[in-house]
Design a protein around this motif. Structure first.
Motif, PDB file in Angstrom:
ATOM      1  N   ASN A   1      -3.178  -0.553  -9.409  1.00  0.00           N
ATOM      2  CA  ASN A   1      -2.992  -0.067  -8.042  1.00  0.00           C
ATOM      3  C   ASN A   1      -1.910  -0.881  -7.331  1.00  0.00           C
ATOM      4  OD1 ASN A   1      -4.220  -2.545  -7.209  1.00  0.00           O
ATOM      5  ND2 ASN A   1      -6.235  -1.601  -7.555  1.00  0.00           N
ATOM      6  N   ASP A   2      -1.665  -0.523  -6.069  1.00  0.00           N
ATOM      7  CA  ASP A   2      -0.610  -1.200  -5.307  1.00  0.00           C
ATOM      8  C   ASP A   2      -0.897  -2.672  -5.090  1.00  0.00           C
ATOM      9  OD1 ASP A   2       0.798   1.110  -5.191  1.00  0.00           O
ATOM     10  OD2 ASP A   2       0.506   1.487  -3.046  1.00  0.00           O
ATOM     11  N   ASP A   3      -2.160  -3.051  -5.002  1.00  0.00           N
ATOM     12  CA  ASP A   3      -2.500  -4.462  -4.814  1.00  0.00           C
ATOM     13  C   ASP A   3      -2.052  -5.292  -6.018  1.00  0.00           C
ATOM     14  OD1 ASP A   3      -3.568  -4.072  -2.313  1.00  0.00           O
ATOM     15  OD2 ASP A   3      -5.625  -3.840  -3.038  1.00  0.00           O
ATOM     16  N   ASP A   4      -2.158  -4.699  -7.209  1.00  0.00           N
ATOM     17  CA  ASP A   4      -1.682  -5.395  -8.407  1.00  0.00           C
ATOM     18  C   ASP A   4      -0.164  -5.566  -8.358  1.00  0.00           C
ATOM     19  OD1 ASP A   4      -4.142  -5.697  -9.462  1.00  0.00           O
ATOM     20  OD2 ASP A   4      -3.967  -4.146 -10.998  1.00  0.00           O
ATOM     21  N   VAL A   5       0.515  -4.531  -7.900  1.00  0.00           N
ATOM     22  CA  VAL A   5       1.972  -4.600  -7.789  1.00  0.00           C
ATOM     23  C   VAL A   5       2.361  -5.674  -6.771  1.00  0.00           C
ATOM     24  CG1 VAL A   5       4.084  -3.338  -7.209  1.00  0.00           C
ATOM     25  CG2 VAL A   5       2.210  -2.153  -8.378  1.00  0.00           C
ATOM     26  N   PHE A   6       1.625  -5.697  -5.653  1.00  0.00           N
ATOM     27  CA  PHE A   6       1.930  -6.673  -4.602  1.00  0.00           C
ATOM     28  C   PHE A   6       1.728  -8.105  -5.107  1.00  0.00           C
ATOM     29  CE2 PHE A   6       0.673  -9.401  -1.052  1.00  0.00           C
ATOM     30  CZ  PHE A   6       1.775  -9.252  -0.222  1.00  0.00           C
ATOM     31  N   GLN A   7       0.664  -8.328  -5.857  1.00  0.00           N
ATOM     32  CA  GLN A   7       0.419  -9.659  -6.407  1.00  0.00           C
ATOM     33  C   GLN A   7       1.550 -10.075  -7.345  1.00  0.00           C
ATOM     34  OE1 GLN A   7      -3.512 -10.310  -8.014  1.00  0.00           O
ATOM     35  NE2 GLN A   7      -2.837 -12.036  -9.248  1.00  0.00           N
ATOM     36  N   ALA A   8       2.002  -9.136  -8.148  1.00  0.00           N
ATOM     37  CA  ALA A   8       3.114  -9.424  -9.051  1.00  0.00           C
ATOM     38  C   ALA A   8       4.393  -9.699  -8.264  1.00  0.00           C
ATOM     39  CB  ALA A   8       3.317  -8.256 -10.016  1.00  0.00           C
ATOM     40  N   LEU A   9       4.587  -8.968  -7.150  1.00  0.00           N
ATOM     41  CA  LEU A   9       5.739  -9.179  -6.273  1.00  0.00           C
ATOM     42  C   LEU A   9       5.719 -10.600  -5.709  1.00  0.00           C
ATOM     43  CD1 LEU A   9       8.115  -8.421  -4.399  1.00  0.00           C
ATOM     44  CD2 LEU A   9       6.433  -7.344  -2.863  1.00  0.00           C
ATOM     45  N   ARG A  10       4.562 -11.008  -5.224  1.00  0.00           N
ATOM     46  CA  ARG A  10       4.419 -12.351  -4.661  1.00  0.00           C
ATOM     47  C   ARG A  10       4.728 -13.420  -5.718  1.00  0.00           C
ATOM     48  NH1 ARG A  10      -1.525 -13.756  -3.124  1.00  0.00           N
ATOM     49  NH2 ARG A  10      -1.576 -13.788  -5.402  1.00  0.00           N
TER      50      ARG A  10
ATOM     51  N   PRO B   1       6.562   1.561  -1.247  1.00  0.00           N
ATOM     52  CA  PRO B   1       7.163   2.092  -0.015  1.00  0.00           C
ATOM     53  C   PRO B   1       6.158   2.316   1.109  1.00  0.00           C
ATOM     54  CG  PRO B   1       6.930   3.835  -1.633  1.00  0.00           C
ATOM     55  CD  PRO B   1       6.597   2.559  -2.337  1.00  0.00           C
ATOM     56  N   ASN B   2       4.880   2.473   0.756  1.00  0.00           N
ATOM     57  CA  ASN B   2       3.866   2.768   1.775  1.00  0.00           C
ATOM     58  C   ASN B   2       2.734   1.741   1.774  1.00  0.00           C
ATOM     59  OD1 ASN B   2       5.090   5.330   2.576  1.00  0.00           O
ATOM     60  ND2 ASN B   2       4.417   6.059   0.551  1.00  0.00           N
ATOM     61  N   TYR B   3       3.046   0.509   1.411  1.00  0.00           N
ATOM     62  CA  TYR B   3       2.003  -0.511   1.328  1.00  0.00           C
ATOM     63  C   TYR B   3       1.470  -0.842   2.719  1.00  0.00           C
ATOM     64  CZ  TYR B   3      -0.509  -4.448  -0.710  1.00  0.00           C
ATOM     65  OH  TYR B   3      -1.501  -5.297  -1.149  1.00  0.00           O
ATOM     66  N   ALA B   4       0.211  -1.267   2.775  1.00  0.00           N
ATOM     67  CA  ALA B   4      -0.480  -1.486   4.055  1.00  0.00           C
ATOM     68  C   ALA B   4       0.181  -2.573   4.903  1.00  0.00           C
ATOM     69  CB  ALA B   4      -1.950  -1.837   3.800  1.00  0.00           C
ATOM     70  N   ILE B   5       0.806  -3.565   4.269  1.00  0.00           N
ATOM     71  CA  ILE B   5       1.468  -4.638   5.025  1.00  0.00           C
ATOM     72  C   ILE B   5       2.942  -4.707   4.612  1.00  0.00           C
ATOM     73  CG2 ILE B   5      -0.423  -6.150   5.726  1.00  0.00           C
ATOM     74  CD1 ILE B   5      -0.216  -7.596   3.073  1.00  0.00           C
ATOM     75  N   PRO B   6       3.746  -3.784   5.155  1.00  0.00           N
ATOM     76  CA  PRO B   6       5.163  -3.711   4.761  1.00  0.00           C
ATOM     77  C   PRO B   6       5.945  -4.978   5.074  1.00  0.00           C
ATOM     78  CG  PRO B   6       4.734  -2.349   6.705  1.00  0.00           C
ATOM     79  CD  PRO B   6       3.408  -2.754   6.158  1.00  0.00           C
ATOM     80  N   SER B   7       5.524  -5.722   6.097  1.00  0.00           N
ATOM     81  CA  SER B   7       6.251  -6.940   6.464  1.00  0.00           C
ATOM     82  C   SER B   7       6.219  -7.948   5.320  1.00  0.00           C
ATOM     83  CB  SER B   7       5.661  -7.558   7.729  1.00  0.00           C
ATOM     84  OG  SER B   7       4.284  -7.883   7.544  1.00  0.00           O
ATOM     85  N   TYR B   8       5.092  -8.012   4.605  1.00  0.00           N
ATOM     86  CA  TYR B   8       4.979  -8.956   3.502  1.00  0.00           C
ATOM     87  C   TYR B   8       5.768  -8.475   2.280  1.00  0.00           C
ATOM     88  CZ  TYR B   8       1.638 -11.959   5.852  1.00  0.00           C
ATOM     89  OH  TYR B   8       1.047 -12.847   6.718  1.00  0.00           O
ATOM     90  N   VAL B   9       5.812  -7.175   2.100  1.00  0.00           N
ATOM     91  CA  VAL B   9       6.643  -6.628   1.018  1.00  0.00           C
ATOM     92  C   VAL B   9       8.108  -6.995   1.276  1.00  0.00           C
ATOM     93  CG1 VAL B   9       7.491  -4.522  -0.089  1.00  0.00           C
ATOM     94  CG2 VAL B   9       5.064  -4.730   0.508  1.00  0.00           C
TER      95      VAL B   9
END
Length: 354
Positions: free
Chosen positions: A9-18, A37-45
């Motif tokens: 899911n997107d949370d996994d992608v976000f963790q990998a991004l971090r 593109p539609n993550y809940a916290i775009p500022s952190y992306v």
């Protein structure tokens, strides 16, 4: 390591991004950010997309991020990151504009860069620098650059530089001590030996010149870490070759290490011999703690009064200063101090309230 095709899911992608941003892998971070593109916290992306590129990013892109997320915690974190880059580049115009906007203001390097900026304008910041430079493990490029700048401008003398080397040695920070050696006539390998193999330095005895005496004092503190009696014996034997100030410095190094172990020799014996030697913040506080253990209110009061304001205003020392004044019969002055912290929710606030 997860590949792009295995994310659930997107949370996994976000963790990998971090994780990619923390590795400064700009290409991977950009690739992963594009998948959110539609993550809940775009500022952190956006933060993790920009962070690994910050050193080479266009100023306009950074300013756009700060404007877009103005007032948020992540914008303040980005400003912190950017200020480190701006300071590293010695761009004092941009630094002076942005630093007052940094809300958290918890970065030691930025405080050092701020003093460097003032130095570049011809201001004398030596007193502020002495107050600030107390924790070598937090120095980084900014604080080492500040020390070098002050030495080059004559605002720091050899006593200041050697004081910083002793502080680094006291904290076991050999890399910091070696880096500072460039500002002295000392061989960095000899400084490393005094920290890492201090017994050998004491065995060889006191050499001639400022460098040799400073290294001997450093070695005393390092030997005292494991055996304060051995260090004390070495200092007594070397005393005829050391000045009164150097002897006091040596005793202060031994006294601190003995205090960590609550050794009875530490107070009053070692600390009395330390006299008015300059102390680290640890040294200042442990001198008072040992006086407290001995019930010596006169020395408790003197020790707290000798602390810089940043320490003296700590609720613990406000309380004990009140107790010291109380012991002298100055109850009205003590009451003022107790009242100043009695509404604070912590151990010493409770003691003061009682």
């Amino acid at each position: 390591k997860k590949s792009l095709v295995n994310f659930v899911n997107d949370d996994d992608v976000f963790q990998a991004l971090r994780d990619a941003a923390r590795r400064d892998d700009a290409a991977k971070a950009g690739e992963l950010a594009a998948r959110l593109p539609n993550y809940a916290i775009p500022s952190y992306v956006d933060y993790y997309r920009l962070k690994p590129r910050l050193r080479n990013a266009a100023e306009a892109e950074v300013r756009d991020f700060l404007k877009r997320y103005e007032g948020s915690a992540i914008a303040d974190r980005m400003r912190n990151d950017w200020l480190l880059e701006v300071g590293r580049k010695r761009d004092w115009t941009t630094f002076d504009e942005q630093y007052p906007l940094f809300v958290v203001d918890d970065d030691m390097q930025l405080k050092c860069y701020a003093l460097m900026s003032k130095t570049a304008k011809g201001q004398n910041v030596a007193a502020d620098a002495r107050t600030l430079l107390t924790s070598p493990k937090d120095y980084g490029e900014g604080c080492h650059a500040l020390i070098a700048t002050l030495a080059q401008h004559g605002q720091f003398n050899f006593n200041d530089v050697w004081g910083q080397i002793r502080l680094a040695a006291e904290n076991g920070s050999t890399p910091a001590a070696r880096r500072l050696s460039a500002l002295t006539d000392a061989d960095e390998k000899k400084i490393e030996q005094a920290i890492e193999k201090p017994g050998l330095v004491l065995t060889n005895g006191v050499g001639k010149g400022r460098e040799a005496h400073e290294l001997f004092v450093i070695a005393l503190g390092r030997v005292a870490k494991n055996n304060h009696e051995q260090a004390a014996q070495a200092l007594r034997g070397a005393a005829p070759k050391l000045s009164a100030e150097e002897q006091a410095l040596g005793w202060s190094q031994i006294a601190l290490q003995a205090s960590f172990k609550l050794a009875p020799e530490a107070f009053p014996d070692y600390w009395d011999k330390a006299g008015a030697a300059p102390l680290s913040n640890d040294g200042r506080q442990w001198r008072v703690r040992m006086a407290l253990r001995a019930g010596d209110w006169k020395q408790v009061k003197a020790g707290i009064e000798a602390m810089p304001a940043s320490l003296r205003n700590n609720p613990a020392w406000v309380y004990w200063m009140g107790r010291a004044l109380q012991a002298e019969g100055r109850k009205a002055e003590a009451l003022v101090l107790f009242q100043s912290i009695a509404d604070q929710i912590h151990f010493y606030g409770q003691l003061a309230l009682e």
